[in-house]
Motif scaffolding. Structure first.
Motif, PDB file in Angstrom:
ATOM      1  N   GLY A 122       0.813  -1.205   0.000  1.00 17.27           N
ATOM      2  CA  GLY A 122       0.000   0.000   0.000  1.00 17.27           C
ATOM      3  C   GLY A 122       0.847   1.255   0.000  1.00 17.27           C
ATOM      4  N   SER A 123       0.496   2.187   0.887  1.00 14.92           N
ATOM      5  CA  SER A 123       1.146   3.497   0.881  1.00 14.92           C
ATOM      6  C   SER A 123       2.570   3.498   1.410  1.00 14.92           C
ATOM      7  CB  SER A 123       0.299   4.498   1.668  1.00 14.92           C
ATOM      8  OG  SER A 123      -0.854   4.840   0.934  1.00 14.92           O
ATOM      9  N   VAL A 124       3.049   2.384   1.942  1.00 16.74           N
ATOM     10  CA  VAL A 124       4.489   2.311   2.217  1.00 16.74           C
ATOM     11  C   VAL A 124       5.258   2.468   0.910  1.00 16.74           C
ATOM     12  CG1 VAL A 124       6.347   0.925   3.238  1.00 16.74           C
ATOM     13  CG2 VAL A 124       4.066   0.877   4.254  1.00 16.74           C
ATOM     14  N   SER A 125       4.592   2.198  -0.229  1.00 14.37           N
ATOM     15  CA  SER A 125       5.187   2.430  -1.547  1.00 14.37           C
ATOM     16  C   SER A 125       5.633   3.876  -1.710  1.00 14.37           C
ATOM     17  CB  SER A 125       4.168   2.102  -2.648  1.00 14.37           C
ATOM     18  OG  SER A 125       3.673   0.789  -2.537  1.00 14.37           O
ATOM     19  N   LYS A 126       4.971   4.800  -1.026  1.00 16.88           N
ATOM     20  CA  LYS A 126       5.308   6.217  -1.157  1.00 16.88           C
ATOM     21  C   LYS A 126       6.745   6.497  -0.730  1.00 16.88           C
ATOM     22  CE  LYS A 126       0.570   8.012  -0.534  1.00 16.88           C
ATOM     23  NZ  LYS A 126      -0.178   6.766  -0.787  1.00 16.88           N
ATOM     24  N   ARG A 161      -6.864  -8.672  -4.922  1.00 18.03           N
ATOM     25  CA  ARG A 161      -5.581  -8.006  -5.140  1.00 18.03           C
ATOM     26  C   ARG A 161      -5.851  -6.642  -5.744  1.00 18.03           C
ATOM     27  NH1 ARG A 161      -2.666 -13.357  -7.679  1.00 18.03           N
ATOM     28  NH2 ARG A 161      -1.883 -14.238  -5.710  1.00 18.03           N
ATOM     29  N   ALA A 162      -4.888  -5.747  -5.644  1.00 22.57           N
ATOM     30  CA  ALA A 162      -5.083  -4.369  -6.099  1.00 22.57           C
ATOM     31  C   ALA A 162      -5.335  -4.319  -7.595  1.00 22.57           C
ATOM     32  CB  ALA A 162      -3.872  -3.523  -5.743  1.00 22.57           C
ATOM     33  N   PRO A 178      -5.508  -1.955 -11.197  1.00 22.11           N
ATOM     34  CA  PRO A 178      -4.795  -0.790 -11.721  1.00 22.11           C
ATOM     35  C   PRO A 178      -5.557   0.496 -11.416  1.00 22.11           C
ATOM     36  CG  PRO A 178      -4.908  -2.548 -13.359  1.00 22.11           C
ATOM     37  CD  PRO A 178      -5.812  -2.953 -12.242  1.00 22.11           C
ATOM     38  N   GLY A 179      -4.838   1.558 -11.180  1.00 21.73           N
ATOM     39  CA  GLY A 179      -5.438   2.860 -10.914  1.00 21.73           C
ATOM     40  C   GLY A 179      -4.509   3.955 -11.374  1.00 21.73           C
ATOM     41  N   VAL A 180      -4.986   5.187 -11.346  1.00 19.04           N
ATOM     42  CA  VAL A 180      -4.181   6.314 -11.809  1.00 19.04           C
ATOM     43  C   VAL A 180      -3.017   6.538 -10.838  1.00 19.04           C
ATOM     44  CG1 VAL A 180      -4.214   8.734 -12.499  1.00 19.04           C
ATOM     45  CG2 VAL A 180      -6.269   7.319 -12.787  1.00 19.04           C
ATOM     46  N   PHE A 181      -1.804   6.503 -11.374  1.00 19.67           N
ATOM     47  CA  PHE A 181      -0.576   6.659 -10.588  1.00 19.67           C
ATOM     48  C   PHE A 181      -0.536   5.686  -9.402  1.00 19.67           C
ATOM     49  CE2 PHE A 181      -0.210  11.416 -11.938  1.00 19.67           C
ATOM     50  CZ  PHE A 181       0.241  11.010 -13.187  1.00 19.67           C
ATOM     51  N   ASN A 182      -1.152   4.522  -9.571  1.00 22.40           N
ATOM     52  CA  ASN A 182      -1.141   3.561  -8.474  1.00 22.40           C
ATOM     53  C   ASN A 182       0.269   3.041  -8.185  1.00 22.40           C
ATOM     54  OD1 ASN A 182      -1.447   2.044 -11.036  1.00 22.40           O
ATOM     55  ND2 ASN A 182      -1.401   0.257  -9.698  1.00 22.40           N
ATOM     56  N   ALA A 183       1.084   2.883  -9.224  1.00 21.16           N
ATOM     57  CA  ALA A 183       2.446   2.389  -9.006  1.00 21.16           C
ATOM     58  C   ALA A 183       3.206   3.324  -8.073  1.00 21.16           C
ATOM     59  CB  ALA A 183       3.175   2.274 -10.338  1.00 21.16           C
ATOM     60  N   GLU A 184       3.049   4.616  -8.286  1.00 18.77           N
ATOM     61  CA  GLU A 184       3.785   5.603  -7.506  1.00 18.77           C
ATOM     62  C   GLU A 184       3.254   5.735  -6.077  1.00 18.77           C
ATOM     63  OE1 GLU A 184       3.889   6.852 -11.869  1.00 18.77           O
ATOM     64  OE2 GLU A 184       2.466   5.933 -10.476  1.00 18.77           O
ATOM     65  N   ALA A 185       1.948   5.588  -5.895  1.00 19.65           N
ATOM     66  CA  ALA A 185       1.331   5.883  -4.600  1.00 19.65           C
ATOM     67  C   ALA A 185       1.127   4.664  -3.714  1.00 19.65           C
ATOM     68  CB  ALA A 185      -0.008   6.593  -4.804  1.00 19.65           C
ATOM     69  N   GLY A 223       1.590   0.966  -5.203  1.00 20.91           N
ATOM     70  CA  GLY A 223       1.640  -0.193  -6.073  1.00 20.91           C
ATOM     71  C   GLY A 223       2.742  -1.214  -5.849  1.00 20.91           C
ATOM     72  N   VAL A 224       3.587  -1.051  -4.839  1.00 18.56           N
ATOM     73  CA  VAL A 224       4.699  -1.987  -4.636  1.00 18.56           C
ATOM     74  C   VAL A 224       4.201  -3.254  -3.940  1.00 18.56           C
ATOM     75  CG1 VAL A 224       6.915  -2.355  -3.479  1.00 18.56           C
ATOM     76  CG2 VAL A 224       6.433  -0.161  -4.606  1.00 18.56           C
ATOM     77  N   LYS A 225       4.695  -4.395  -4.423  1.00 16.90           N
ATOM     78  CA  LYS A 225       4.476  -5.686  -3.759  1.00 16.90           C
ATOM     79  C   LYS A 225       5.845  -6.155  -3.264  1.00 16.90           C
ATOM     80  CE  LYS A 225       1.134  -5.155  -6.941  1.00 16.90           C
ATOM     81  NZ  LYS A 225       1.167  -4.110  -7.998  1.00 16.90           N
TER      82      LYS A 225
END
Length: 387
Positions: free
Chosen positions: A88-92, A236-237, A239-246, A248-250
């Motif tokens: 989740g947001s730890v991706s930030k 599972r998550a 796809p979303g807008v800028f999801n990778a950046e905000a 999206g990390v597994k």
């Protein structure tokens, strides 16, 4: 599972915390670490119907792994330190590291404005904000999520061009996926590459993150846990807008504790990445009793559980909060706790570490269970480790 001793406790966190007072009196050897982790995390499975939890602990560079439950209810594969969880947001914190790395390389500056990398935003209100404002959620009130009508990355520039702020840049912190999502996207543009490709091909390897992904390849799908939503359905998550950046990390617990250790002792990294990691430890805004940096949120250590819960409360996540810019920006002056929570529909995560004490804890779960329970558990373990 690196468990030597177990402590049987009721489900109540208050009981677990009181038991840890006795555990904390012992040295932080493997046996007492195991007792502290078991006392706080194992009860969470039943208390919050969590299928599986992976916990990783580092103490002065020594790693300890503790795994509970299953990665999937269908088949019952056990959780291991190599199970992939959505963080989740730890991706930030990874997006922030990329931005800091791009600055170290001279490809961008966090004082730049969005139009430097997205010219179509020139003259729009969001271009009054800096990339620093985007990274610290202080651009003026960007919402938590994109509106329903914005469904692709290609549609994001038009949304930002028409957006109107509620406050001047730097006056207000409003936690926002579009805000840091745009920051990560612009950092990748500054590097002339795709965000996911930069993460997987450059940032992760330089940080020692070996088996984590933005885009999980087919060969790693067997390691990818299933999350469980509020209806107990596997999920599972999407796809979303800028999801990778905000968000999206597994990642695996083994990788996340390596990332924590890179933050505890960045001097072991190559010079450019060391400077980037150290830049994410600088504080830029005071928000209540929390200091907002790039990705990480900071507190003087030791920190009370009450203060940590307040800084990670729904009020901080869901509502605008007054922000005071630190001028000049402030590097930690003493022992400091860095932390970040993360959630998707089916997963929950929490990471906290104290470089001055050489300690850190990673918790990954395949249920989005309450954040206060996560923080209470990690805080109790950190208190035990610091003794």
């Amino acid at each position: 599972m690196n468990i030597i001793a177990r402590v049987a406790l009721p489900l109540g966190l208050a009981t677990a915390s009181s038991c840890l007072l006795a555990i904390a009196a012992e040295a932080a050897d493997p046996e007492s670490i195991a007792a502290a982790v078991d006392a706080t995390f194992e009860p969470l499975l039943g208390a919050h119907d969590v299928p599986g939890i992976a916990v990783a602990v580092t103490v002065d560079g020594e790693r300890h792994f503790f795994n509970y439950g299953v990665a999937s209810k269908d088949g019952g594969a056990p959780v291991t330190q190599d199970t992939l969880f959505e963080i989740g947001s730890v991706s930030k914190t990874f997006a922030a590291t990329l931005g800091a790395y791009a600055q170290v390389l001279g490809r961008m500056s966090i004082e730049d404005h969005p139009s430097a990398y997205m010219p179509e935003l020139e003259g729009s209100p969001i271009d009054e904000a800096s990339l620093l404002n985007l990274a610290t959620y202080t651009a003026g009130g960007l919402p938590l999520q994109f509106p329903d009508g914005v469904t692709t990355n290609a549609g994001a520039p038009a949304y930002f061009a028409q957006w109107r702020p509620d406050a001047a840049p730097g006056e207000m912190r409003r936690y926002s996926n579009p805000s840091i999502g745009l920051f990560g996207h612009l950092a990748a543009r500054a590097m002339d590459a795709d965000f996911a490709e930069l993460m997987e091909g450059e940032i992760f390897p330089r940080l020692g993150v070996e088996n984590s992904y933005v885009r999980v390849p087919e060969a790693a799908m067997d390691a990818y846990a299933w999350g469980y939503n509020r209806n107990d359905l596997p999920t599972r998550a999407s796809p979303g807008v800028f999801n990778a950046e905000a968000y999206g990390v597994k990642a695996t617990a083994a990788d996340m504790i390596r990332f924590v250790e890179a933050n505890i002792t960045p001097e072991r990294l190559e010079p450019e990445m060391r400077s980037a990691v150290e830049a994410t430890h600088v504080g830029y805004f005071e928000v209540g009793e929390m200091v907002q940096g790039l990705g990480w949120e900071q507190y003087p250590y030791p920190v009370t559980l009450e203060r940590l819960l307040a800084g990670n409360s729904a009020t901080m996540a869901m509502e605008p909060n007054a922000a005071t810019q630190l001028t000049p920006p402030r590097a930690p002056e003493g022992p400091t706790l860095f932390n970040k929570t993360g959630s998707t529909n089916g997963f929950g995560a929490y990471v906290a570490f104290v470089p001055g004490e050489g300690i850190g804890v990673v918790m990954l779960a395949n249920r989005n269970f309450p954040i206060p329970a996560r923080i209470t558990a990690v805080h109790a373990v950190l208190e035990a480790l610091a003794e």
